[in-house]
Design an enzyme around this catalytic site. Structure first.
Site, PDB file in Angstrom:
ATOM      1  N   ARG A 199      54.753   1.382  -8.159  1.00  0.00           N
ATOM      2  CA  ARG A 199      54.571   2.832  -8.286  1.00  0.00           C
ATOM      3  C   ARG A 199      55.131   3.586  -7.077  1.00  0.00           C
ATOM      4  O   ARG A 199      55.637   4.700  -7.218  1.00  0.00           O
ATOM      5  CB  ARG A 199      53.098   3.162  -8.506  1.00  0.00           C
ATOM      6  CG  ARG A 199      52.551   2.548  -9.797  1.00  0.00           C
ATOM      7  CD  ARG A 199      51.263   3.194 -10.258  1.00  0.00           C
ATOM      8  NE  ARG A 199      50.658   2.401 -11.321  1.00  0.00           N
ATOM      9  CZ  ARG A 199      51.030   2.424 -12.602  1.00  0.00           C
ATOM     10  NH1 ARG A 199      52.028   3.201 -12.975  1.00  0.00           N
ATOM     11  NH2 ARG A 199      50.425   1.662 -13.493  1.00  0.00           N
ATOM     12  N   SER A 201      35.410   2.264 -11.765  1.00  0.00           N
ATOM     13  CA  SER A 201      36.528   1.334 -11.933  1.00  0.00           C
ATOM     14  C   SER A 201      36.583   0.859 -13.371  1.00  0.00           C
ATOM     15  O   SER A 201      35.658   0.188 -13.850  1.00  0.00           O
ATOM     16  CB  SER A 201      36.386   0.134 -10.995  1.00  0.00           C
ATOM     17  OG  SER A 201      37.320  -0.879 -11.323  1.00  0.00           O
ATOM     18  N   GLY A 203      46.539  -7.180 -11.282  1.00  0.00           N
ATOM     19  CA  GLY A 203      45.137  -6.949 -10.956  1.00  0.00           C
ATOM     20  C   GLY A 203      44.296  -6.773 -12.203  1.00  0.00           C
ATOM     21  O   GLY A 203      43.172  -7.271 -12.283  1.00  0.00           O
ATOM     22  N   ARG A 226      44.830  -5.651 -22.936  1.00  0.00           N
ATOM     23  CA  ARG A 226      43.521  -5.691 -23.606  1.00  0.00           C
ATOM     24  C   ARG A 226      43.618  -6.194 -25.036  1.00  0.00           C
ATOM     25  O   ARG A 226      42.738  -6.933 -25.496  1.00  0.00           O
ATOM     26  CB  ARG A 226      42.873  -4.303 -23.563  1.00  0.00           C
ATOM     27  CG  ARG A 226      42.270  -3.974 -22.194  1.00  0.00           C
ATOM     28  CD  ARG A 226      41.995  -2.469 -22.056  1.00  0.00           C
ATOM     29  NE  ARG A 226      41.191  -2.163 -20.878  1.00  0.00           N
ATOM     30  CZ  ARG A 226      41.669  -2.078 -19.630  1.00  0.00           C
ATOM     31  NH1 ARG A 226      42.959  -2.306 -19.414  1.00  0.00           N
ATOM     32  NH2 ARG A 226      40.872  -1.765 -18.629  1.00  0.00           N
ATOM     33  N   ASP A 286      46.246   6.082 -10.245  1.00  0.00           N
ATOM     34  CA  ASP A 286      47.538   5.393 -10.294  1.00  0.00           C
ATOM     35  C   ASP A 286      48.713   6.364 -10.201  1.00  0.00           C
ATOM     36  O   ASP A 286      49.833   5.957  -9.858  1.00  0.00           O
ATOM     37  CB  ASP A 286      47.668   4.574 -11.577  1.00  0.00           C
ATOM     38  CG  ASP A 286      46.861   3.287 -11.527  1.00  0.00           C
ATOM     39  OD1 ASP A 286      46.530   2.831 -10.413  1.00  0.00           O
ATOM     40  OD2 ASP A 286      46.531   2.751 -12.597  1.00  0.00           O
ATOM     41  N   ARG A 291      48.420   2.298  -0.765  1.00  0.00           N
ATOM     42  CA  ARG A 291      49.257   3.385  -1.274  1.00  0.00           C
ATOM     43  C   ARG A 291      49.105   4.671  -0.471  1.00  0.00           C
ATOM     44  O   ARG A 291      50.015   5.516  -0.485  1.00  0.00           O
ATOM     45  CB  ARG A 291      48.944   3.647  -2.756  1.00  0.00           C
ATOM     46  CG  ARG A 291      49.542   2.586  -3.659  1.00  0.00           C
ATOM     47  CD  ARG A 291      49.314   2.863  -5.126  1.00  0.00           C
ATOM     48  NE  ARG A 291      49.928   1.809  -5.924  1.00  0.00           N
ATOM     49  CZ  ARG A 291      49.626   1.549  -7.192  1.00  0.00           C
ATOM     50  NH1 ARG A 291      48.705   2.268  -7.803  1.00  0.00           N
ATOM     51  NH2 ARG A 291      50.238   0.575  -7.835  1.00  0.00           N
TER      52      ARG A 291
END
Length: 435
Positions: free
Chosen positions: A391, A164, A92, A26, A316, A347
């Site tokens: 992850r 999101s 992503g 960012r 996450d 996941r």
């Protein structure tokens, strides 16, 4: 690349938390828009932020990296259309945020990614951008994303159908880069690094909390020049170290400079509820982000049922939470986590497959897992496939320290996207991970 994790009796020591991946990406985007000379310290030197950096340079940004110090240089020319596709690798976050940012700049662009990213859903970002006035096409809702034209509508209002942070940030960045205002209503609170960074840079953004979620309003702003920015540590990376210390025996770890943004530390709240021995010291604010140091010690964890409201905050971290649940007394219930199915891998399935390989009793739900913890070490019956998901790979490598004969995790190359120093960091603390 396959990795093996061997059992160890304890881990100990101290470590500086690697820079936050979300914040690193960012500050590149917002810093490039500010168009002033900025030195960024604490930047995460991993593939995902580097993909975002390369993409921004492809449209005219001037960003240089020397070791972990990143410099954004003031441009003498405006951003420009790239003649070749913009490649975001496995990121992503990068592709969704830049789809909004580039849309607001009124540039034409084609955004693509690697094989894994090319399977992830993009309409959640593209559809609202089209409603905002952009002409964008996809390949059946996936990459390539082709931004063809159109202009961002002024004073756009959007009710987000799902919680999101990537979608919210993409729309905010589209309005920001086009010089317009936007009002977004999100049903559940998601990570707010974009909002905090805009505030830090002098932007005008209002936040209202209500019983139905949160309302974010971005106003037209006159930004201030900043000369430096320090990226705090990534709580998602710290999570692997935290759980490793909690489940191992007679262990104590100090993790320095961990980002403690309230929208990111849901796992910390969950682990404390599970009877984790975690203390926060040296709490402070850095570039509008809360951070601190964590002291983590071995703990007798207890299984719990997670509330639905916490799930967007910890989505996450659910794979590594599942490892903590394996060694907690009683069962841990995780529901309302369908978002797990559209990450770098499915996941939900990947975690279940790994638990099965460890012979951990569990139930698979349509939107989550029920994990039945045990006090004993696990015995892996077969190799665990990470499905190329960083992850998943790191979570089951952590489980290896409580295995009887070690575990082998397949397809671990993607660890480099978010935590490239993972193996060295964990081995320095006493783990035994090797190729």
């Amino acid at each position: 690349m396959n990795l093996t994790s061997r059992p160890v009796r304890k881990i100990s020591g101290e470590v500086i938390c690697p820079g936050d991946k979300s914040i690193s990406q960012r500050i590149l985007i917002i810093g490039a828009l500010l168009n002033c000379n900025i030195k960024i310290s604490g930047f995460l030197n991993a593939q995902d932020p580097l993909s975002t950096m390369s993409a921004l340079n492809q449209i005219g940004a001037l960003i240089n990296k020397d070791s972990n110090l990143v410099e954004i240089k003031k441009r003498s020319r405006p951003f420009n259309t790239s003649k070749s596709p913009i490649y975001l690798g496995n990121s992503g976050t990068g592709i969704r945020l830049l789809t909004g940012f580039i849309s607001g700049l009124n540039l034409k662009a084609t955004l693509i990614g690697d094989e894994s990213l090319s399977q992830r859903p993009m309409l959640r970002v593209v559809d609202p951008l089209v409603k905002m006035g952009k002409k964008i096409s996809t390949n059946d809702g996936k990459t390539p994303i082709k931004i063809k034209g159109g202009s961002i509508i002024k004073n756009f209002e959007y009710q987000m159908p799902i919680a999101s942070a990537q979608v919210k940030s993409s729309l905010i960045l589209a309005s920001l880069s086009s010089g317009n205002c936007i009002k977004i209503k999100e049903p559940k609170v998601t990570r707010d690094h974009t909002e905090k960074m805009i505030e830090y840079c002098g932007g005008k953004i209002d936040i209202q909390n209500s019983s139905e979620g949160k309302i974010i309003t971005l106003h037209k702003s006159n930004f201030s020049d900043i000369s430096s920015y320090e990226v705090v540590g990534d709580f998602s990376s710290a999570a692997f170290i935290i759980v490793a210390a909690l489940i191992s025996k007679k262990s104590k770890i100090l993790i320095k400079n961990v980002g403690l943004n309230a929208t990111r530390i849901g796992l910390l709240e969950v682990l404390l509820e599970m009877n984790a021995n975690i203390k926060i010291v040296n709490r402070r604010k850095t570039c509008n982000e809360i951070c601190g140091d964590l002291i983590v010690e071995s703990s007798d964890l207890e299984g719990i049922e997670l509330s639905d409201s916490i799930i967007p905050n910890i989505i996450d971290e659910i794979p590594i939470l599942s490892i903590a649940a394996c060694f907690a007394e009683g069962k841990t219930i995780i529901k309302n986590a369908s978002e797990l199915k559209v990450k770098e891998s499915n996941r939900l399935k990947a975690t279940s497959d790994g638990l099965e390989a460890l012979n951990i009793k569990h139930d698979v739900l349509d939107d989550g897992l029920i994990i039945y913890g045990q006090n004993s070490d696990v015995a892996a019956s077969k190799e665990i496939d990470s499905f190329g998901d960083h992850r998943i790979a790191m979570s089951f490598l952590v489980a290896g320290l409580r295995s009887k004969d070690g575990v082998v995790i397949k397809n671990c190359k993607n660890i480099e996207t978010s935590f490239p120093s993972f193996c060295n960091t964990m081995n320095d603390l006493g783990m035994k991970i090797y190729e």
